[in-house]
Design a protein around this motif. Structure first.
Motif, mmCIF file in Angstrom:
data_model
loop_
_atom_site.group_PDB
_atom_site.id
_atom_site.type_symbol
_atom_site.label_atom_id
_atom_site.label_comp_id
_atom_site.label_asym_id
_atom_site.label_seq_id
_atom_site.Cartn_x
_atom_site.Cartn_y
_atom_site.Cartn_z
ATOM 1 N N SER A 94 -17.959 24.061 -45.929
ATOM 2 C CA SER A 94 -19.122 24.961 -46.508
ATOM 3 C C SER A 94 -19.116 26.113 -45.590
ATOM 4 C CB SER A 94 -20.615 24.189 -46.412
ATOM 5 O OG SER A 94 -20.871 23.996 -45.161
ATOM 6 N N LEU A 95 -18.890 26.137 -44.358
ATOM 7 C CA LEU A 95 -18.867 27.310 -43.468
ATOM 8 C C LEU A 95 -17.733 28.323 -43.875
ATOM 9 C CD1 LEU A 95 -19.410 25.771 -40.034
ATOM 10 C CD2 LEU A 95 -21.042 27.236 -41.215
ATOM 11 N N PHE A 96 -16.609 27.926 -44.119
ATOM 12 C CA PHE A 96 -15.568 28.717 -44.476
ATOM 13 C C PHE A 96 -15.009 28.759 -46.160
ATOM 14 C CE2 PHE A 96 -14.747 26.866 -40.348
ATOM 15 C CZ PHE A 96 -15.013 28.122 -39.594
ATOM 16 N N LYS A 97 -16.221 28.508 -46.824
ATOM 17 C CA LYS A 97 -15.829 28.378 -48.520
ATOM 18 C C LYS A 97 -15.476 29.613 -48.945
ATOM 19 C CE LYS A 97 -16.336 25.921 -52.230
ATOM 20 N NZ LYS A 97 -15.402 24.605 -52.387
ATOM 21 N N ASN A 98 -16.060 30.987 -48.474
ATOM 22 C CA ASN A 98 -15.631 31.906 -49.029
ATOM 23 C C ASN A 98 -14.669 32.742 -48.344
ATOM 24 O OD1 ASN A 98 -17.978 32.003 -50.789
ATOM 25 N ND2 ASN A 98 -19.373 32.777 -49.393
ATOM 26 N N ILE A 99 -13.982 32.297 -47.565
ATOM 27 C CA ILE A 99 -12.529 32.762 -46.954
ATOM 28 C C ILE A 99 -11.448 33.151 -48.074
ATOM 29 C CG2 ILE A 99 -10.554 32.465 -45.540
ATOM 30 C CD1 ILE A 99 -12.578 31.443 -43.372
ATOM 31 N N GLN A 100 -10.965 34.333 -48.219
ATOM 32 C CA GLN A 100 -10.285 34.260 -49.449
ATOM 33 C C GLN A 100 -9.007 33.658 -49.628
ATOM 34 O OE1 GLN A 100 -9.699 38.573 -50.134
ATOM 35 N NE2 GLN A 100 -11.991 38.994 -49.904
ATOM 36 N N TYR A 101 -8.454 33.224 -48.356
ATOM 37 C CA TYR A 101 -7.024 32.540 -48.328
ATOM 38 C C TYR A 101 -7.230 31.079 -47.807
ATOM 39 C CZ TYR A 101 -5.732 37.464 -47.957
ATOM 40 O OH TYR A 101 -5.657 38.704 -48.164
ATOM 41 N N PRO A 102 -6.932 30.182 -48.874
ATOM 42 C CA PRO A 102 -7.105 28.994 -48.267
ATOM 43 C C PRO A 102 -6.539 28.115 -47.107
ATOM 44 C CG PRO A 102 -6.867 29.299 -51.110
ATOM 45 C CD PRO A 102 -6.199 30.458 -50.156
ATOM 46 N N SER A 103 -5.349 28.681 -47.059
ATOM 47 C CA SER A 103 -4.718 28.328 -45.833
ATOM 48 C C SER A 103 -5.351 28.592 -44.734
ATOM 49 C CB SER A 103 -3.157 28.665 -45.894
ATOM 50 O OG SER A 103 -2.926 30.149 -45.867
ATOM 51 N N VAL A 104 -5.856 29.782 -44.456
ATOM 52 C CA VAL A 104 -6.498 30.109 -43.387
ATOM 53 C C VAL A 104 -7.824 29.317 -43.317
ATOM 54 C CG1 VAL A 104 -7.928 32.008 -42.342
ATOM 55 C CG2 VAL A 104 -5.624 32.421 -43.472
ATOM 56 N N GLY A 105 -8.544 29.018 -44.457
ATOM 57 C CA GLY A 105 -9.652 28.313 -44.452
ATOM 58 C C GLY A 105 -9.601 26.911 -44.089
ATOM 59 N N ARG A 106 -8.403 26.194 -44.578
ATOM 60 C CA ARG A 106 -8.090 24.886 -43.939
ATOM 61 C C ARG A 106 -7.621 24.701 -42.625
ATOM 62 N NH1 ARG A 106 -5.671 24.547 -49.415
ATOM 63 N NH2 ARG A 106 -3.728 25.341 -48.830
ATOM 64 N N THR A 107 -7.214 25.727 -42.174
ATOM 65 C CA THR A 107 -6.959 25.726 -40.695
ATOM 66 C C THR A 107 -8.290 25.735 -39.951
ATOM 67 O OG1 THR A 107 -4.745 26.861 -41.006
ATOM 68 C CG2 THR A 107 -5.638 26.882 -38.776
ATOM 69 N N LEU A 108 -8.932 26.687 -40.322
ATOM 70 C CA LEU A 108 -10.293 26.699 -39.619
ATOM 71 C C LEU A 108 -11.230 25.659 -39.861
ATOM 72 C CD1 LEU A 108 -11.182 30.433 -40.631
ATOM 73 C CD2 LEU A 108 -10.425 29.533 -38.096
ATOM 74 N N ILE A 109 -10.899 24.859 -40.778
ATOM 75 C CA ILE A 109 -11.666 23.808 -41.010
ATOM 76 C C ILE A 109 -11.206 22.693 -40.032
ATOM 77 C CG2 ILE A 109 -11.974 21.800 -42.634
ATOM 78 C CD1 ILE A 109 -12.138 24.035 -45.008
ATOM 79 N N ALA A 110 -9.926 22.422 -40.009
ATOM 80 C CA ALA A 110 -9.427 21.515 -39.025
ATOM 81 C C ALA A 110 -9.770 21.836 -37.766
ATOM 82 C CB ALA A 110 -7.770 21.798 -39.247
ATOM 83 N N ILE A 111 -9.661 23.432 -37.210
ATOM 84 C CA ILE A 111 -9.929 23.523 -35.898
ATOM 85 C C ILE A 111 -11.474 23.147 -35.566
ATOM 86 C CG2 ILE A 111 -10.237 25.558 -34.124
ATOM 87 C CD1 ILE A 111 -7.633 26.706 -35.579
ATOM 88 N N THR A 112 -12.102 23.816 -36.349
ATOM 89 C CA THR A 112 -13.783 23.453 -36.139
ATOM 90 C C THR A 112 -14.026 21.918 -36.046
ATOM 91 O OG1 THR A 112 -14.298 25.331 -37.516
ATOM 92 C CG2 THR A 112 -16.036 23.905 -37.108
ATOM 93 N N THR A 113 -13.491 21.297 -36.856
ATOM 94 C CA THR A 113 -13.659 19.689 -36.813
ATOM 95 C C THR A 113 -13.212 19.210 -35.485
ATOM 96 O OG1 THR A 113 -13.611 19.560 -39.425
ATOM 97 C CG2 THR A 113 -13.726 17.574 -38.157
ATOM 98 N N GLY A 114 -12.081 19.507 -35.146
ATOM 99 C CA GLY A 114 -11.619 19.110 -33.915
ATOM 100 C C GLY A 114 -12.293 19.252 -32.663
ATOM 101 N N ILE A 115 -12.796 20.773 -32.550
ATOM 102 C CA ILE A 115 -13.716 21.204 -31.672
ATOM 103 C C ILE A 115 -14.895 20.458 -31.543
ATOM 104 C CG2 ILE A 115 -15.121 23.137 -30.865
ATOM 105 C CD1 ILE A 115 -13.225 25.145 -31.577
ATOM 106 N N VAL A 116 -15.758 20.283 -32.785
ATOM 107 C CA VAL A 116 -16.957 19.337 -32.557
ATOM 108 C C VAL A 116 -16.673 18.022 -32.298
ATOM 109 C CG1 VAL A 116 -18.692 18.609 -33.982
ATOM 110 C CG2 VAL A 116 -17.895 20.874 -34.446
ATOM 111 N N ILE A 117 -15.613 17.254 -32.513
ATOM 112 C CA ILE A 117 -15.237 16.212 -32.108
ATOM 113 C C ILE A 117 -15.053 16.092 -30.685
ATOM 114 C CG2 ILE A 117 -13.608 14.414 -32.198
ATOM 115 C CD1 ILE A 117 -13.126 14.840 -35.479
#
Length: 250
Positions: free
Chosen positions: A140-163
């Motif tokens: 939901s944080l990166f839903k509006n990023i225009q490039y899905p590949s960038v968004g998926r990368t940011l989702i993975a990084i954010t999830t890893g950082i929080v964990i």
């Protein structure tokens, strides 16, 4: 909605069919041969690999459906994508938990141990909910990023950082009670010293009963905070989002 849930359960449960069939194979082998020592070791290695694969696949599918909008069925249903994502998440949590329970039942039966239901099921369910809700909140944080590949990368990084931060905070709070630990379950006896942090099982050694109680309580509190915080963020961000670029182009 009930028809959709049935269709979804049938479709998503396919992910768990192969792991459960392999578990059934292990069970039959143990019953027929009555030799458990070496088989249980292989069984444990299999479960670790299979559980990791199941999580990666389910997490990726959740991201693809909710973030990237790759599920055509979601586009024609008159329900919010947040509701549909939560339904998928619940199916994944139940399926993953069922897989883990079957594994533990076989391990305990072979070792002639009683299954610690309250220790395993309750903690595992909450930790899985916190983990998948974290992924949805990151989506939901990166839903509006225009490039899905960038968004998926940011989702993975954010999830890893929080964990990583959750694990760091956990060990910071309980440092005085932790002497030695490992990630994963090596045998059925380890369930007595088990705590789940963001879906990962931590086994602690050389801990007293009151220390283990504190370790478990801390994991429950942190997983609960993550679950509630991420659910609120997930739902609120959907209400505040004025433009959903991925849905527009997907």
């Amino acid at each position: 909605m009930s028809e959709y849930i049935i269709i979804r359960v049938i479709r998503l449960s396919a992910i768990f069919i192969v792991p459960l069939l392999v578990e059934f194979g292990f069970f039959l082998f143990l019953v027929i041969t009555k030799k458990s020592s070496n088989v249980l070791n292989f069984h444990g290695l299999w479960y670790i690999a299979a559980a990791a694969t199941v999580f990666v696949v389910t997490a990726y599918q959740l991201i693809q459906c909710y973030y990237a909008g790759n599920d055509s069925l979601w586009k024609i249903l008159p329900y919010s994508k947040e509701l549909l994502a939560l339904i998928d998440m619940v199916i994944y949590v139940i399926g993953t938990s069922a897989f883990g329970i079957v594994y533990q039942l076989i391990q305990n039966a072979a070792a002639k141990h009683s299954f610690e239901w309250t220790t395993y099921v309750g903690e595992k369910l909450l930790s899985l909910f916190s983990l998948y809700l974290l992924i949805l909140a990151a989506c939901s944080l990166f839903k509006n990023i225009q490039y899905p590949s960038v968004g998926r990368t940011l989702i993975a990084i954010t999830t890893g950082i929080v964990i990583a931060l959750q694990a760091f905070l956990y060990f910071k709070i309980n440092g005085k009670n932790i002497t030695s630990f490992m990630i994963g379950i090596s045998n059925v006896g380890d369930l007595k010293n088990l705590a789940y942090i963001s879906g990962l099982p931590y086994v602690f050694f050389y801990v007293k009963q009151n220390q283990m109680l504190q370790l478990v309580n801390t994991s429950l509190e942190l997983n609960g905070i993550i679950s509630i915080s991420c659910l609120i963020l997930f739902l609120v961000s959907a209400k505040l989002r004025k433009l959903n670029y991925i849905d527009l182009v997907g």
